[in-house]
Motif scaffolding. Structure first.
Motif, mmCIF file in Angstrom:
data_model
loop_
_atom_site.group_PDB
_atom_site.id
_atom_site.type_symbol
_atom_site.label_atom_id
_atom_site.label_comp_id
_atom_site.label_asym_id
_atom_site.label_seq_id
_atom_site.Cartn_x
_atom_site.Cartn_y
_atom_site.Cartn_z
ATOM 1 N N MET A 240 59.007 42.177 34.474
ATOM 2 C CA MET A 240 58.003 42.683 35.405
ATOM 3 C C MET A 240 56.631 42.110 35.082
ATOM 4 O O MET A 240 55.889 41.674 35.972
ATOM 5 N N ILE A 241 56.272 42.089 33.788
ATOM 6 C CA ILE A 241 54.983 41.533 33.368
ATOM 7 C C ILE A 241 54.888 40.059 33.763
ATOM 8 O O ILE A 241 53.864 39.599 34.279
ATOM 9 N N GLU A 242 55.952 39.317 33.528
ATOM 10 C CA GLU A 242 55.954 37.888 33.861
ATOM 11 C C GLU A 242 55.767 37.666 35.358
ATOM 12 O O GLU A 242 55.060 36.737 35.780
ATOM 13 N N ILE A 243 56.368 38.507 36.164
ATOM 14 C CA ILE A 243 56.229 38.381 37.616
ATOM 15 C C ILE A 243 54.777 38.576 38.031
ATOM 16 O O ILE A 243 54.205 37.775 38.784
ATOM 17 N N PHE A 244 54.150 39.644 37.540
ATOM 18 C CA PHE A 244 52.763 39.912 37.917
ATOM 19 C C PHE A 244 51.806 38.859 37.354
ATOM 20 O O PHE A 244 50.792 38.540 37.974
ATOM 21 N N ARG A 245 52.108 38.306 36.175
ATOM 22 C CA ARG A 245 51.263 37.262 35.604
ATOM 23 C C ARG A 245 51.344 35.966 36.414
ATOM 24 O O ARG A 245 50.339 35.323 36.696
ATOM 25 N N ASN A 246 52.579 35.593 36.749
ATOM 26 C CA ASN A 246 52.824 34.267 37.316
ATOM 27 C C ASN A 246 52.861 34.229 38.831
ATOM 28 O O ASN A 246 52.814 33.138 39.414
ATOM 29 N N ARG A 247 52.942 35.397 39.462
ATOM 30 C CA ARG A 247 53.026 35.439 40.910
ATOM 31 C C ARG A 247 51.919 36.347 41.463
ATOM 32 O O ARG A 247 52.158 37.506 41.797
ATOM 33 N N PRO A 248 50.700 35.850 41.572
ATOM 34 C CA PRO A 248 49.607 36.684 42.073
ATOM 35 C C PRO A 248 49.824 37.158 43.504
ATOM 36 O O PRO A 248 49.170 38.106 43.945
ATOM 37 N N PHE B 25 56.884 49.171 40.096
ATOM 38 C CA PHE B 25 55.536 48.861 39.629
ATOM 39 C C PHE B 25 54.734 48.198 40.744
ATOM 40 O O PHE B 25 55.260 47.357 41.483
ATOM 41 N N VAL B 26 53.459 48.587 40.850
ATOM 42 C CA VAL B 26 52.597 48.126 41.941
ATOM 43 C C VAL B 26 51.207 47.849 41.380
ATOM 44 O O VAL B 26 50.736 48.551 40.480
ATOM 45 N N ARG B 27 50.555 46.813 41.910
ATOM 46 C CA ARG B 27 49.158 46.592 41.532
ATOM 47 C C ARG B 27 48.339 47.788 42.013
ATOM 48 O O ARG B 27 48.563 48.320 43.106
ATOM 49 N N LYS B 28 47.359 48.193 41.196
ATOM 50 C CA LYS B 28 46.661 49.455 41.454
ATOM 51 C C LYS B 28 45.999 49.543 42.828
ATOM 52 O O LYS B 28 46.117 50.575 43.504
ATOM 53 N N PRO B 29 45.275 48.512 43.324
ATOM 54 C CA PRO B 29 44.641 48.653 44.644
ATOM 55 C C PRO B 29 45.640 48.982 45.744
ATOM 56 O O PRO B 29 45.379 49.838 46.597
ATOM 57 N N GLN B 30 46.792 48.316 45.712
ATOM 58 C CA GLN B 30 47.816 48.580 46.724
ATOM 59 C C GLN B 30 48.453 49.962 46.517
ATOM 60 O O GLN B 30 48.782 50.650 47.490
ATOM 61 N N ALA B 31 48.605 50.369 45.261
ATOM 62 C CA ALA B 31 49.165 51.691 44.988
ATOM 63 C C ALA B 31 48.267 52.792 45.545
ATOM 64 O O ALA B 31 48.741 53.751 46.166
ATOM 65 N N LEU B 32 46.955 52.656 45.344
ATOM 66 C CA LEU B 32 46.013 53.641 45.876
ATOM 67 C C LEU B 32 46.021 53.640 47.400
ATOM 68 O O LEU B 32 45.932 54.708 48.028
ATOM 69 N N GLN B 33 46.146 52.461 47.997
ATOM 70 C CA GLN B 33 46.225 52.384 49.459
ATOM 71 C C GLN B 33 47.442 53.137 49.974
ATOM 72 O O GLN B 33 47.354 53.905 50.946
ATOM 73 N N LEU B 34 48.586 52.944 49.320
ATOM 74 C CA LEU B 34 49.815 53.594 49.764
ATOM 75 C C LEU B 34 49.754 55.108 49.569
ATOM 76 O O LEU B 34 50.245 55.868 50.406
ATOM 77 N N VAL B 35 49.145 55.550 48.480
ATOM 78 C CA VAL B 35 48.980 56.995 48.265
ATOM 79 C C VAL B 35 48.162 57.603 49.393
ATOM 80 O O VAL B 35 48.459 58.699 49.876
ATOM 81 N N SER B 36 47.140 56.890 49.859
ATOM 82 C CA SER B 36 46.297 57.410 50.947
ATOM 83 C C SER B 36 47.057 57.461 52.273
ATOM 84 O O SER B 36 46.717 58.252 53.154
ATOM 85 N N ASN C 272 53.682 42.092 49.875
ATOM 86 C CA ASN C 272 54.672 41.170 49.325
ATOM 87 C C ASN C 272 55.432 41.878 48.209
ATOM 88 O O ASN C 272 54.911 42.081 47.114
ATOM 89 N N ILE C 273 56.673 42.251 48.507
ATOM 90 C CA ILE C 273 57.506 43.041 47.599
ATOM 91 C C ILE C 273 58.598 42.161 47.020
ATOM 92 O O ILE C 273 59.279 41.436 47.751
ATOM 93 N N LEU C 274 58.779 42.218 45.708
ATOM 94 C CA LEU C 274 59.877 41.505 45.076
ATOM 95 C C LEU C 274 60.989 42.493 44.760
ATOM 96 O O LEU C 274 60.789 43.456 44.019
#
Length: 255
Positions: free
Chosen positions: A117-125, A176-187, A211-213
């Motif tokens: 998961m870490i590798e995906i978020f690092r290498n796939r912005p 796992f979700v990047r925080k800005p998108q996670a907050l958007q979805l919570v709203s 963009n969901i993997l």
């Protein structure tokens, strides 16, 4: 990159300590690779336990407070309301990390996928959402009994037919979700407190074009579970009907 791993727990005195210790051990064992650009917060979110879960959680926080540096932190907070939905929602709102997600405390999804998961978020912005899947073709699932397979596949068929879900799994217990998108979805999501919240969270992300993997995983069933399966299925069906009406109304408004 900072990562907040949420562990929603309800009366998990049998599995809480084992799950947290195993996660800390994994992060320590892989520190040379993971620490280069990452740090981790393990957040125990107790949603209404009435056993000794709070005492165990507080003891773990105190014990791991002595860990050197900021590579791993363990924290705990309690909610009086029950449900994975409210635990995840509040966890996202309290998160101060770049990436936030949740794992089942039984670690049914092989913990080694944390590194992937870490590798995906690092290498796939371009990727903002990593959704683990038990039903991807490359996944390896063991220990599932026939009736659990039937109920899971039945739910998947309904979600794809009624709500047009594209992902191959909705509630694997490793998201796992990047925080800005996670907050958007919570709203955007409802205030459902149960497991269906996680399904709506994923469906909203799909409808928003995020963009969901869909990540294949190795997954082992744990039957020492506190989930009430019949009650959960009933809740799913009620919420699928509700969400279908909401999606139809939103689609009409967009035209």
């Amino acid at each position: 990159m900072t990562v907040d791993i949420l562990f929603p727990v309800l009366n998990e005195h049998l599995r809480l300590e084992r799950g947290i210790r195993r996660t800390v051990e994994y992060l320590q064992e892989n520190r040379e690779v993971l620490e280069r650009e990452s740090s981790f917060t393990l957040t125990i979110v107790d949603n209404g336990s009435d056993d000794d879960t709070p005492e165990i959680a507080k003891r773990l926080v105190d014990e791991f407070a002595s860990l050197e540096g900021d590579y791993i932190k363990v924290r705990y907070f309690r909610l009086e309301q029950r449900g994975v939905g409210i635990a995840f929602r509040k966890g996202v709102e309290e998160c101060v990390s770049d990436v936030v997600g949740y794992m089942d405390i039984d670690l049914s999804t092989d913990i080694g996928y944390l590194r992937k998961m870490i590798e995906i978020f690092r290498n796939r912005p371009d990727i903002v959402y990593v959704n683990a899947s038990r039903f991807a073709k490359e996944s390896d699932v063991s220990g599932r009994k026939w009736y659990r397979k039937i109920t899971s596949q039945g739910l998947l068929i309904i979600l794809k037919t009624v709500l047009k879900m594209k992902s191959t799994d909705a509630i694997c217990g490793f998201t796992f979700v990047r925080k800005p998108q996670a907050l958007q979805l919570v709203s955007e999501c409802s205030n459902d407190n149960g497991w269906f919240y996680m399904i709506e969270f994923l469906l909203r992300a799909e409808r928003d074009g995020m963009n969901i993997l869909d990540m294949p995983v190795e997954w082992v069933e744990d039957y020492d579970t506190t989930v009430n399966v019949p009650k959960t299925i009933k809740n799913y069906l009620i919420n699928i009907r509700r969400l279908k009406k909401e999606f139809d109304r939103e689609d009409r408004m967009r035209k």
